[in-house]
Design a protein around this motif. Structure first.
Motif, mmCIF file in Angstrom:
data_model
loop_
_atom_site.group_PDB
_atom_site.id
_atom_site.type_symbol
_atom_site.label_atom_id
_atom_site.label_comp_id
_atom_site.label_asym_id
_atom_site.label_seq_id
_atom_site.Cartn_x
_atom_site.Cartn_y
_atom_site.Cartn_z
ATOM 1 N N ARG A 257 -0.079 15.439 11.044
ATOM 2 C CA ARG A 257 -0.112 14.782 9.737
ATOM 3 C C ARG A 257 0.446 15.703 8.650
ATOM 4 O O ARG A 257 1.193 15.260 7.775
ATOM 5 C CB ARG A 257 -1.535 14.352 9.404
ATOM 6 C CG ARG A 257 -2.039 13.212 10.283
ATOM 7 C CD ARG A 257 -3.417 12.731 9.870
ATOM 8 N NE ARG A 257 -3.768 11.516 10.601
ATOM 9 C CZ ARG A 257 -4.522 10.542 10.124
ATOM 10 N NH1 ARG A 257 -5.019 10.626 8.901
ATOM 11 N NH2 ARG A 257 -4.797 9.469 10.839
ATOM 12 N N THR B 269 -3.300 15.189 3.873
ATOM 13 C CA THR B 269 -2.574 14.846 2.647
ATOM 14 C C THR B 269 -3.009 15.741 1.498
ATOM 15 O O THR B 269 -2.186 16.292 0.759
ATOM 16 C CB THR B 269 -2.811 13.370 2.273
ATOM 17 O OG1 THR B 269 -2.379 12.528 3.337
ATOM 18 C CG2 THR B 269 -2.054 13.008 1.002
ATOM 19 N N ARG C 160 -0.149 9.481 13.395
ATOM 20 C CA ARG C 160 -0.039 10.881 13.825
ATOM 21 C C ARG C 160 -1.289 11.276 14.601
ATOM 22 O O ARG C 160 -2.413 10.952 14.189
ATOM 23 C CB ARG C 160 0.115 11.817 12.644
ATOM 24 C CG ARG C 160 1.272 11.510 11.715
ATOM 25 C CD ARG C 160 2.613 11.573 12.400
ATOM 26 N NE ARG C 160 3.260 10.273 12.375
ATOM 27 C CZ ARG C 160 4.495 10.029 12.774
ATOM 28 N NH1 ARG C 160 5.223 11.011 13.270
ATOM 29 N NH2 ARG C 160 4.997 8.816 12.715
ATOM 30 N N LEU D 214 1.498 7.743 8.513
ATOM 31 C CA LEU D 214 0.576 8.871 8.660
ATOM 32 C C LEU D 214 -0.526 8.578 9.679
ATOM 33 O O LEU D 214 -0.930 9.453 10.447
ATOM 34 C CB LEU D 214 -0.022 9.203 7.303
ATOM 35 C CG LEU D 214 -0.815 10.498 7.186
ATOM 36 C CD1 LEU D 214 0.070 11.690 7.459
ATOM 37 C CD2 LEU D 214 -1.445 10.610 5.804
ATOM 38 N N ARG D 215 -1.035 7.350 9.689
ATOM 39 C CA ARG D 215 -2.169 7.014 10.536
ATOM 40 C C ARG D 215 -1.863 7.133 12.021
ATOM 41 O O ARG D 215 -2.765 7.306 12.835
ATOM 42 C CB ARG D 215 -2.645 5.600 10.223
ATOM 43 C CG ARG D 215 -3.229 5.448 8.825
ATOM 44 C CD ARG D 215 -3.583 4.021 8.507
ATOM 45 N NE ARG D 215 -4.051 3.854 7.142
ATOM 46 C CZ ARG D 215 -4.305 2.694 6.573
ATOM 47 N NH1 ARG D 215 -4.118 1.579 7.250
ATOM 48 N NH2 ARG D 215 -4.725 2.639 5.322
#
Length: 424
Positions: free
Chosen positions: A317, A350, A311, A308-309
């Motif tokens: 994300r 998220t 993106r 995720l980081r």
């Protein structure tokens, strides 16, 4: 304690644009036309009686600031011209022997104000900050930070206050009023949190809350980026994991005191199979002390690629999470109230995507709790070799901080100079 106080919107109810001619020095200030925040004068008298020294720090015109400070509050004042003005504030402190001597220990100072500019000034001074919300803004003003909702929160104040009584409690018991996880690191118990988004729809809500700050750059000593990075350290100890879980337990105690909401499930954002150390969130989750029904509701796809980081933006994300993180079958979600635990709140991708998935399955109320949230960057130290701004970085191995003049290969434009930061 030295209490640095913003003026407009903190002591005086002058956030409305009609007071702008006074604040800009274009119209002579008439004291009788300056409304005060309810309890402001009593607050000043109270803190003075307790031995504290309040000082007004304002970016309004000196003529306006000085007459209010002198005739209404009878306390010293500094007019900065603009905020944050670290140079003028520091010069004022250094020019007074008492103030300068006390500044050696930053716990002797606190900055109180209603805008992100006040919080930024406090962070640049490395002192604790209180973000107040004593009025409802009628307009948004970028220069003064008036009327903005998200940016003041993202700036990362140490404390939040809706009344002067809240401020008094913070000054009287600073460690007990820290955010829940930051208090744990100080050996204290707190159920405080940061309120991010609360969305109401058809009588139900979605709420995002955070229990500690992961600072990016200058800040007070209670923000703990070093502790955040310890989550990913395979050498982390059990006491550390227990502290993270206890902070959630402390906040859930507060949540349980609202009987109008019956929470059905407590769950967490599971880790990918490639996460190292493995099952870090599961380990924290299992240690949380709660009477709620603990269930696993989310699972990453086995074919997930990347993280995720990496993106580049919020939408990327959201797309990543939508593709790879799914709500598992086998648990009834329709009409259920659900609390979700995660490690960090950065872009909110998220939280939003999980809330969407749960809502699509008929969930009612959703409370998303993150251990840490990333606050806006502050960089105020200059590289002694090339004059570029130094960036505070964290060694993921042990969580220690250092100043770095980032090289181009690390997405900077500096010379590579490194300077260690003494532990606070």
């Amino acid at each position: 304690m030295i209490i640095l106080l913003d003026l407009d919107g903190t002591l005086t109810d002058t956030a409305h644009e009609k007071f702008k001619p006074f604040k800009d020095g274009k119209q002579q200030t008439v004291i009788s036309e300056i409304p005060l925040i309810q309890g402001a004068k009593e607050f000043i008298l109270d803190v003075q009686a307790k031995g504290h020294k309040p000082i007004i720090i304002s970016d309004s015109h000196p003529d306006y600031v000085n007459i209010i400070a002198k005739e209404i509050f009878q306390i010293p004042a500094v007019s900065l011209t603009d905020k944050p003005n670290i140079e003028k504030t520091s010069n004022y402190i250094q020019s007074n022997q008492e103030l300068n001597d006390l500044f050696v220990n930053k716990d002797n100072y606190i900055m109180i104000g209603d805008s992100w500019l006040d919080v930024e000034l406090g962070r640049r001074l490395n002192i604790t900050t209180v973000l107040t919300k004593f009025y409802k803004a009628t307009s948004i003003e970028e220069r003064d930070g008036i009327g903005q909702e998200l940016k003041p929160i993202k700036m990362g104040a140490t404390y939040y206050a809706k009344t002067f009584e809240d401020v008094i409690q913070i000054i009287s018991n600073p460690k007990k009023n820290l955010l829940a996880l930051e208090a744990i690191f100080q050996g204290e118990t707190s159920d405080k949190m940061v309120r991010f988004i609360t969305k109401h729809s058809n009588g139900n809500f979605i709420a995002f809350r955070c229990l500690a700050r992961q600072e990016d750059g200058e800040c007070d000593r209670f923000a703990r980026a070093d502790k955040y990075y310890q989550i990913d350290n395979p050498q982390r100890n059990q006491d550390f994991i227990s502290m993270l879980a206890q902070s959630v337990s402390n906040y859930l105690d507060r949540v349980s005191k609202f009987p109008e909401y019956k929470w059905d499930y407590l769950t967490y954002v599971s880790d990918k199979k490639t996460t190292n150390p493995p099952n870090k969130m599961k380990e924290i989750f299992e240690l949380i002390n709660s009477n709620l029904n603990k269930v696993k509701l989310f699972e990453w796809s086995q074919d997930v690629e990347g993280n995720l980081r990496s993106r580049p933006n919020y939408q990327a994300r959201r797309d990543f999470i939508s593709k790879y993180l799914k709500t598992i079958d086998g648990v009834e979600i329709k009409d259920k109230n659900i609390i979700v635990i995660d490690d960090q709140f950065t872009s909110s991708a998220t939280a939003h995507e999980i809330a969407k998935q749960l809502k699509n399955k008929g969930a009612k109320n959703i409370l998303f709790i993150a251990l840490f949230y990333l606050i806006l960057p502050i960089e105020s130290k200059i590289c002694p070799k090339c004059g570029k701004l130094l960036k505070i970085k964290i060694k993921k191995v042990d969580g220690t901080k250092f100043y770095s003049c980032l090289l181009p290969k690390f997405r900077g434009d500096g010379c590579g100079y490194i300077e260690n930061i003494a532990k606070q």
